[in-house]
Design an enzyme around this catalytic site. Sequence first.
Site, mmCIF file in Angstrom:
data_model
loop_
_atom_site.group_PDB
_atom_site.id
_atom_site.type_symbol
_atom_site.label_atom_id
_atom_site.label_comp_id
_atom_site.label_asym_id
_atom_site.label_seq_id
_atom_site.Cartn_x
_atom_site.Cartn_y
_atom_site.Cartn_z
ATOM 1 N N SER A 85 -5.396 3.896 -2.397
ATOM 2 C CA SER A 85 -5.846 2.767 -1.573
ATOM 3 C C SER A 85 -5.330 1.407 -2.035
ATOM 4 C CB SER A 85 -7.386 2.737 -1.544
ATOM 5 O OG SER A 85 -7.857 2.339 -2.810
ATOM 6 N N SER A 126 -7.215 0.891 8.527
ATOM 7 C CA SER A 126 -7.259 -0.356 7.758
ATOM 8 C C SER A 126 -6.638 -1.526 8.508
ATOM 9 C CB SER A 126 -6.473 -0.125 6.466
ATOM 10 O OG SER A 126 -6.106 -1.330 5.875
ATOM 11 N N GLU A 128 -4.710 -3.429 7.245
ATOM 12 C CA GLU A 128 -3.314 -3.520 6.800
ATOM 13 C C GLU A 128 -2.352 -3.043 7.893
ATOM 14 O OE1 GLU A 128 -1.721 -4.549 3.602
ATOM 15 O OE2 GLU A 128 -3.537 -5.707 3.883
ATOM 16 N N TYR A 150 1.866 1.638 1.970
ATOM 17 C CA TYR A 150 0.457 2.000 2.223
ATOM 18 C C TYR A 150 0.159 1.875 3.712
ATOM 19 C CZ TYR A 150 -4.625 1.254 2.578
ATOM 20 O OH TYR A 150 -5.950 1.309 2.953
ATOM 21 N N LYS A 154 -0.926 4.597 6.503
ATOM 22 C CA LYS A 154 -2.185 4.486 7.262
ATOM 23 C C LYS A 154 -1.911 4.504 8.770
ATOM 24 C CE LYS A 154 -5.723 4.254 4.404
ATOM 25 N NZ LYS A 154 -6.855 5.187 4.451
ATOM 26 N N ARG A 185 -16.259 -2.335 -6.431
ATOM 27 C CA ARG A 185 -14.849 -2.419 -6.098
ATOM 28 C C ARG A 185 -14.003 -2.119 -7.349
ATOM 29 N NH1 ARG A 185 -11.005 -1.964 -2.232
ATOM 30 N NH2 ARG A 185 -10.589 -3.924 -1.161
ATOM 31 N N VAL A 190 -8.136 -7.847 -5.877
ATOM 32 C CA VAL A 190 -8.176 -9.240 -6.309
ATOM 33 C C VAL A 190 -9.599 -9.770 -6.487
ATOM 34 C CG1 VAL A 190 -8.056 -10.474 -4.069
ATOM 35 C CG2 VAL A 190 -6.909 -11.401 -6.069
ATOM 36 N N PRO A 280 6.538 -7.162 -3.019
ATOM 37 C CA PRO A 280 7.802 -7.385 -2.316
ATOM 38 C C PRO A 280 7.570 -7.945 -0.911
ATOM 39 C CG PRO A 280 7.759 -5.211 -3.320
ATOM 40 C CD PRO A 280 6.395 -5.786 -3.501
HETATM 41 P P1 NAP Z 1 -11.144 3.614 -3.537
HETATM 42 O O1 NAP Z 1 -12.320 3.025 -4.229
HETATM 43 O O2 NAP Z 1 -9.795 3.425 -4.132
HETATM 44 O O3 NAP Z 1 -11.432 5.185 -3.384
HETATM 45 C C1 NAP Z 1 -10.419 6.069 -3.002
HETATM 46 C C2 NAP Z 1 -10.878 7.494 -3.198
HETATM 47 O O4 NAP Z 1 -9.786 8.392 -2.905
HETATM 48 C C3 NAP Z 1 -11.318 7.827 -4.644
HETATM 49 O O5 NAP Z 1 -12.422 8.684 -4.592
HETATM 50 C C4 NAP Z 1 -10.107 8.553 -5.179
HETATM 51 O O6 NAP Z 1 -10.391 9.431 -6.247
HETATM 52 C C5 NAP Z 1 -9.668 9.344 -3.960
HETATM 53 N N1 NAP Z 1 -8.291 9.842 -4.054
HETATM 54 C C6 NAP Z 1 -7.175 9.139 -4.354
HETATM 55 N N2 NAP Z 1 -6.104 9.948 -4.352
HETATM 56 C C7 NAP Z 1 -6.551 11.188 -4.048
HETATM 57 C C8 NAP Z 1 -5.935 12.455 -3.909
HETATM 58 N N3 NAP Z 1 -4.626 12.626 -4.100
HETATM 59 N N4 NAP Z 1 -6.699 13.514 -3.583
HETATM 60 C C9 NAP Z 1 -8.042 13.373 -3.407
HETATM 61 N N5 NAP Z 1 -8.688 12.194 -3.540
HETATM 62 C C10 NAP Z 1 -7.942 11.128 -3.861
HETATM 63 O O7 NAP Z 1 -11.064 3.106 -2.036
HETATM 64 P P2 NAP Z 1 -12.217 2.497 -1.093
HETATM 65 O O8 NAP Z 1 -12.166 1.015 -1.203
HETATM 66 O O9 NAP Z 1 -13.475 3.219 -1.326
HETATM 67 O O10 NAP Z 1 -11.638 2.834 0.354
HETATM 68 C C11 NAP Z 1 -11.967 4.053 1.022
HETATM 69 C C12 NAP Z 1 -10.943 4.326 2.100
HETATM 70 O O11 NAP Z 1 -10.938 3.242 3.030
HETATM 71 C C13 NAP Z 1 -9.509 4.442 1.624
HETATM 72 O O12 NAP Z 1 -8.862 5.375 2.455
HETATM 73 C C14 NAP Z 1 -8.915 3.065 1.864
HETATM 74 O O13 NAP Z 1 -7.512 3.141 2.012
HETATM 75 C C15 NAP Z 1 -9.631 2.692 3.141
HETATM 76 N N6 NAP Z 1 -9.845 1.253 3.378
HETATM 77 C C16 NAP Z 1 -10.435 0.499 2.424
HETATM 78 C C17 NAP Z 1 -10.694 -0.837 2.682
HETATM 79 C C18 NAP Z 1 -11.374 -1.721 1.666
HETATM 80 O O14 NAP Z 1 -11.297 -2.946 1.816
HETATM 81 N N7 NAP Z 1 -12.064 -1.151 0.673
HETATM 82 C C19 NAP Z 1 -10.347 -1.377 3.938
HETATM 83 C C20 NAP Z 1 -9.771 -0.549 4.887
HETATM 84 C C21 NAP Z 1 -9.535 0.785 4.604
HETATM 85 P P3 NAP Z 1 -10.433 8.908 -7.789
HETATM 86 O O15 NAP Z 1 -11.806 8.326 -7.993
HETATM 87 O O16 NAP Z 1 -10.213 10.164 -8.547
HETATM 88 O O17 NAP Z 1 -9.352 7.907 -7.964
HETATM 89 O O1 F7E Z 2 -5.174 -8.042 -2.328
HETATM 90 C C1 F7E Z 2 -3.406 -11.140 -3.237
HETATM 91 C C2 F7E Z 2 -2.605 -9.957 -2.717
HETATM 92 O O2 F7E Z 2 -5.237 -5.909 -3.592
HETATM 93 C C3 F7E Z 2 -5.641 -9.057 -1.487
HETATM 94 C C4 F7E Z 2 -7.360 -2.455 0.074
HETATM 95 O O3 F7E Z 2 -8.714 -2.089 0.053
HETATM 96 O O4 F7E Z 2 -7.776 -4.130 1.726
HETATM 97 C C5 F7E Z 2 -7.250 -3.925 0.431
HETATM 98 O O5 F7E Z 2 -5.878 -4.303 0.373
HETATM 99 C C6 F7E Z 2 -4.665 -10.236 -1.500
HETATM 100 C C7 F7E Z 2 -3.197 -9.831 -1.325
HETATM 101 O O6 F7E Z 2 -6.322 -6.073 -1.307
HETATM 102 C C8 F7E Z 2 -3.489 -10.840 -6.844
HETATM 103 O O7 F7E Z 2 -1.216 -10.238 -2.763
HETATM 104 C C9 F7E Z 2 -3.090 -12.396 -5.403
HETATM 105 O O8 F7E Z 2 -2.563 -10.746 -0.481
HETATM 106 O O9 F7E Z 2 -7.381 -7.164 -3.198
HETATM 107 P P1 F7E Z 2 -6.049 -6.774 -2.704
HETATM 108 P P2 F7E Z 2 -5.393 -5.771 -0.038
HETATM 109 O O10 F7E Z 2 -3.973 -5.664 -0.421
HETATM 110 O O11 F7E Z 2 -5.751 -6.750 1.013
HETATM 111 C C10 F7E Z 2 -7.129 -3.391 2.780
HETATM 112 C C11 F7E Z 2 -7.840 -3.677 4.073
HETATM 113 C C12 F7E Z 2 -6.973 -1.946 2.479
HETATM 114 O O12 F7E Z 2 -6.928 -1.116 3.382
HETATM 115 C C13 F7E Z 2 -6.615 -1.581 1.084
HETATM 116 O O13 F7E Z 2 -6.955 -0.217 0.818
HETATM 117 O O14 F7E Z 2 -4.729 -10.857 -2.790
HETATM 118 N N1 F7E Z 2 -3.394 -11.267 -4.697
HETATM 119 N N2 F7E Z 2 -3.134 -12.149 -6.704
HETATM 120 C C14 F7E Z 2 -3.646 -10.296 -5.573
HETATM 121 N N3 F7E Z 2 -4.028 -9.021 -5.369
HETATM 122 C C15 F7E Z 2 -4.251 -8.247 -6.465
HETATM 123 N N4 F7E Z 2 -4.660 -6.979 -6.289
HETATM 124 N N5 F7E Z 2 -4.087 -8.739 -7.743
HETATM 125 C C16 F7E Z 2 -3.705 -10.037 -7.978
HETATM 126 O O15 F7E Z 2 -3.559 -10.448 -9.132
#
Ligand code: NAP
Ligand code: F7E
Length: 351
Positions: A85, A126, A128, A150, A154, A185, A190, A280
């Site tokens: 994720s 997502s 994204e 990613y 998705k 989280r 971030v 990137p």
């Molecule tokens: P997370 O905390 O990173 O949890 C991801 C889960 O996927 C963990 O349980 C992880 O297991 C498991 N996993 C990773 N690789 C795997 C594999 N190869 N086989 C089986 N399980 C695997 O993510 P989250 O924030 O809870 O998000 C849940 C879902 O919503 C994800 O699909 C994410 O992409 C999506 N999403 C998240 C957000 C957000 O803002 N949080 C927004 C939109 C969509 P481990 O514990 O072993 O690593």
């Molecule tokens: O970054 C900027 C970074 O990694 C947010 C996942 O849950 O939400 C998440 O994806 C922003 C980006 O989340 C740092 O470049 C600056 O612009 O917390 P993030 P994300 O990329 O938005 C979506 C909805 C998902 O689906 C994903 O699974 O913050 N940023 N400085 C940084 N980000 C990180 N991680 N670390 C830094 O130092």
Amino acid sequence: MSKKALITGITGQDGAYLAQFLLDKGYEVYGTYRRLSTPNFWRLQYLGVFEEVNLIPADLLDASSMLEAIKISQPDEVYHLAAQSFVGASFEQPVGAGEITGLGVTRILEAVREINPNIKFYQASSSELYGNGSLEPQSEATPFCPASPYAAAKLYGYWTTKIYREGYGIFACNGILFNHESPLRGLEFVTRKITNAVAKIALGLEKELKLGNLEAKRDWGYAPEYVESMWLILQQEEPDDYVIATNETHTVQEFIEKAFAVADLEWKNYVSVNEKFFRPLDVHYLQGDFSKANKMLCWEPKVKFDTLVEIMVKEDLQRWQKWLKGERFPWDAPNYPSENKILSRMWRLER
Ligand code: NAP
Ligand code: F7E
């Protein structure tokens, strides 16, 4: 008889909150976890639900384990949350992103189709998906324009879910969730990276915080409220796709300012920008229009930006204070040397 739910990725942020939510609703909850050298059940333990869930070992790369998970749990509903994720890591391991986050969806949907096509299926889509394609708040009608491996994976999962709905009649739905955060989280995202660092700086355990792009704008909501929307989506008469968001947008810098202010610190004294944390490609602006979810699911976010930041900073501060007093509890941060320290030891090819 109580309903049965299978949550893939039950060890993650959303998986743990959803398990708690469904248990409270009277569900029998099953969850998949993958074998790791150091087991990762801290979130389930932190919420006090570890003893109440049924765990099934499975990996998204292994179709037979997905089939097994469905056979064992015989669920009424599947919440497919497991994924790689972290967007940043998908640039380092783009093939893995496709295999796990993309094809993983097909593996589990095939298992559903084969074992019981009446199972209802939720796909964790997502914001994204939108990438940099829109300067207006994004809704279900906004075109997708992914900007990372990613997001591309998705997008594949999103379409696969629709195809299984329309082609095979499966009750399969996409929740297009915008960023949602909480004290559970992961530390590399971030928000939590900031709140954990603020707590450590406030207590004299850390001196600085290095970050990447401070100008990116995100629509940040509160994870426990977002898992409720997943359940609501599967309780509708007809399967459909929904945006879940707050309709507010804030820069990373605003998050930093607010987080340091909660601890009475001046952020400029501690924060610097380091190019190692730039991607990137980055998504510049996300702001979700959740009016369809509001109308159809009667869902709306209650915790907004300022409260979210306060919840996260205060909980990280409290955890470190308890830790310093010698209290021990399930928690990720003490064993984490900080990303900056890891990156200083890490080799990778120049992009
Ligand atoms: P997370 O905390 O990173 O949890 C991801 C889960 O996927 C963990 O349980 C992880 O297991 C498991 N996993 C990773 N690789 C795997 C594999 N190869 N086989 C089986 N399980 C695997 O993510 P989250 O924030 O809870 O998000 C849940 C879902 O919503 C994800 O699909 C994410 O992409 C999506 N999403 C998240 C957000 C957000 O803002 N949080 C927004 C939109 C969509 P481990 O514990 O072993 O690593
Ligand atoms: O970054 C900027 C970074 O990694 C947010 C996942 O849950 O939400 C998440 O994806 C922003 C980006 O989340 C740092 O470049 C600056 O612009 O917390 P993030 P994300 O990329 O938005 C979506 C909805 C998902 O689906 C994903 O699974 O913050 N940023 N400085 C940084 N980000 C990180 N991680 N670390 C830094 O130092």
